[in-house]
Design an enzyme around this catalytic site. Structure first.
Site, short mmCIF file in Angstrom:
data_model
loop_
_atom_site.label_atom_id
_atom_site.label_comp_id
_atom_site.label_asym_id
_atom_site.label_seq_id
_atom_site.Cartn_x
_atom_site.Cartn_y
_atom_site.Cartn_z
N GLY A 5 -0.91 8.07 -5.67
CA GLY A 5 0.25 7.45 -6.31
C GLY A 5 -0.06 6.83 -7.66
O GLY A 5 0.82 6.18 -8.26
N TYR A 38 0.85 -1.20 0.00
CA TYR A 38 0.00 0.00 0.00
C TYR A 38 0.88 1.25 0.00
O TYR A 38 2.01 1.24 0.48
CB TYR A 38 -0.94 0.01 1.20
CG TYR A 38 -2.11 -0.94 1.08
CD1 TYR A 38 -3.36 -0.49 0.67
CD2 TYR A 38 -1.97 -2.29 1.36
CE1 TYR A 38 -4.45 -1.35 0.55
CE2 TYR A 38 -3.05 -3.17 1.24
CZ TYR A 38 -4.29 -2.69 0.83
OH TYR A 38 -5.35 -3.54 0.71
N GLU A 39 0.31 2.32 -0.52
CA GLU A 39 1.03 3.58 -0.73
C GLU A 39 1.60 4.17 0.56
O GLU A 39 2.58 4.92 0.54
CB GLU A 39 0.08 4.58 -1.39
CG GLU A 39 0.70 5.87 -1.84
CD GLU A 39 -0.30 6.76 -2.53
OE1 GLU A 39 -0.08 7.99 -2.54
OE2 GLU A 39 -1.31 6.25 -3.06
N SER A 40 1.01 3.82 1.68
CA SER A 40 1.46 4.37 2.96
C SER A 40 2.78 3.77 3.42
O SER A 40 3.33 4.19 4.44
CB SER A 40 0.40 4.13 4.04
OG SER A 40 -0.02 2.77 4.05
N GLY A 41 3.30 2.78 2.68
CA GLY A 41 4.60 2.21 3.01
C GLY A 41 4.55 0.81 3.59
O GLY A 41 5.57 0.28 4.03
#
Length: 301
Positions: free
Chosen positions: A138, A57-60
């Protein structure tokens, strides 16, 4: 938006779409997951056709294994169940732009015949304010750098349009070779899965072609729901209906997420941050000056 019943089959058109989207991940190793329908499909894939799928996921978060559908990319469940959590710059610079991710899974507000995406703003017509959407996030980097891209969204003339109101994310640009000219390493969108069927880009023209129908859906119905003159493959397949196991897994994921969604909704109401009544997450909110009909925005992001 409510799912429409799929006849007397025991499943809805949304469930048919979500199950087929999950099946598209059967052979993937890593998947960069967009929130919403893509997240539903990716988590269902882990519960059914691909238990070893690594969700990113984009949050890392890398290797998230949520027990319910996450509410957003910032949902704590993603970090709590991840194999690793890395800084967002590392996620994009090393993992994504480094070409280390197999599949990007995206949703969209608008899609055109070349699988270009708009998630930024929609034109509501003369003398009406433009409709603001969540924006790029993203998605441009995902579509550019993942080895391939899958898309999932409901099929209507509102979503499948002749011309995007704003180009947020490039699919295949204006046709073959456009991605190569811009130095995009990934193959771009390889399938668009909807509640009516599956569209894939033609190898010669890069234009989306109807290749599969869901059970009970006709070619005429898909054409009527598409904002351009849709090309149909010479042989159109039919997708398999959901199995009892797939339906049970999907419904369990959704049921597990309801308490968390209710808690967040209550917290938003107490803080005065509740949405406009009747507006769902990702639905446009009126803002700004009117957009010119059919005219792309000044920037692409």
């Amino acid at each position: 938006m409510n799912a429409t019943p799929a006849g007397t089959t025991g499943f809805t058109s949304d469930e048919l779409m979500e199950v087929n989207a999950a099946r598209a991940l059967a052979d993937a190793t890593t998947c960069f997951v967009g929130i919403g329908l893509p997240s539903t499909a990716a988590n269902l894939a882990r519960a059914t056709v691909n238990p070893g799928l690594v969700l990113i996921y984009e949050s890392g978060t890398i290797g998230s294994k949520p027990t319910r559908l996450p509410l957003s990319i910032g949902d704590g469940e993603l970090a709590d169940t991840a194999d690793a959590v890395v800084p967002v710059p590392e996620m994009f610079n090393y993992w994504l732009q480094g070409g280390r991710i197999d599949v990007g899974f995206l949703g969209a507000a608008q899609v055109d015949r070349y699988a270009n995406i708009n998630t930024t703003v929609v034109d509501r017509g003369p003398d009406k304010p433009e409709g603001r959407l969540p924006g790029a996030g993203g998605a441009p980097e995902i579509a550019s750098n993942c080895r391939k891209v899958l898309m999932v969204l409901r099929h209507s003339t509102r979503n499948f349009v002749e011309r995007l109101d704003f180009v947020t994310t490039m699919g295949h640009g204006g046709g073959p070779g456009d991605r190569t000219k811009l130095g995009m390493p990934g193959a771009g969108p390889v399938a668009v899965i909807t509640d009516l069927g599956v569209l894939r880009p033609d190898p010669a023209t890069a234009e989306l072609v109807l290749t599969e129908l869901h059970p009970g859906v006709t070619v005429e119905r898909v054409r009527a729901a598409t904002g351009w003159e849709l090309t149909v493959a010479s042989t159109v397949g039919t997708t398999e209906p959901p199995t009892p196991h797939e339906l049970a897994a999907l419904r369990a994921l959704k049921a597990a997420g309801k308490p968390a969604a209710a808690r967040e909704s209550g917290a938003a109401g107490k803080s005065g941050a509740a949405r406009k009544p009747g507006a769902a997450a990702g639905e446009p909110a009126a803002a700004g000056k009117p957009a010119a009909a059919g005219k792309p925005g000044k920037e692409t992001r």
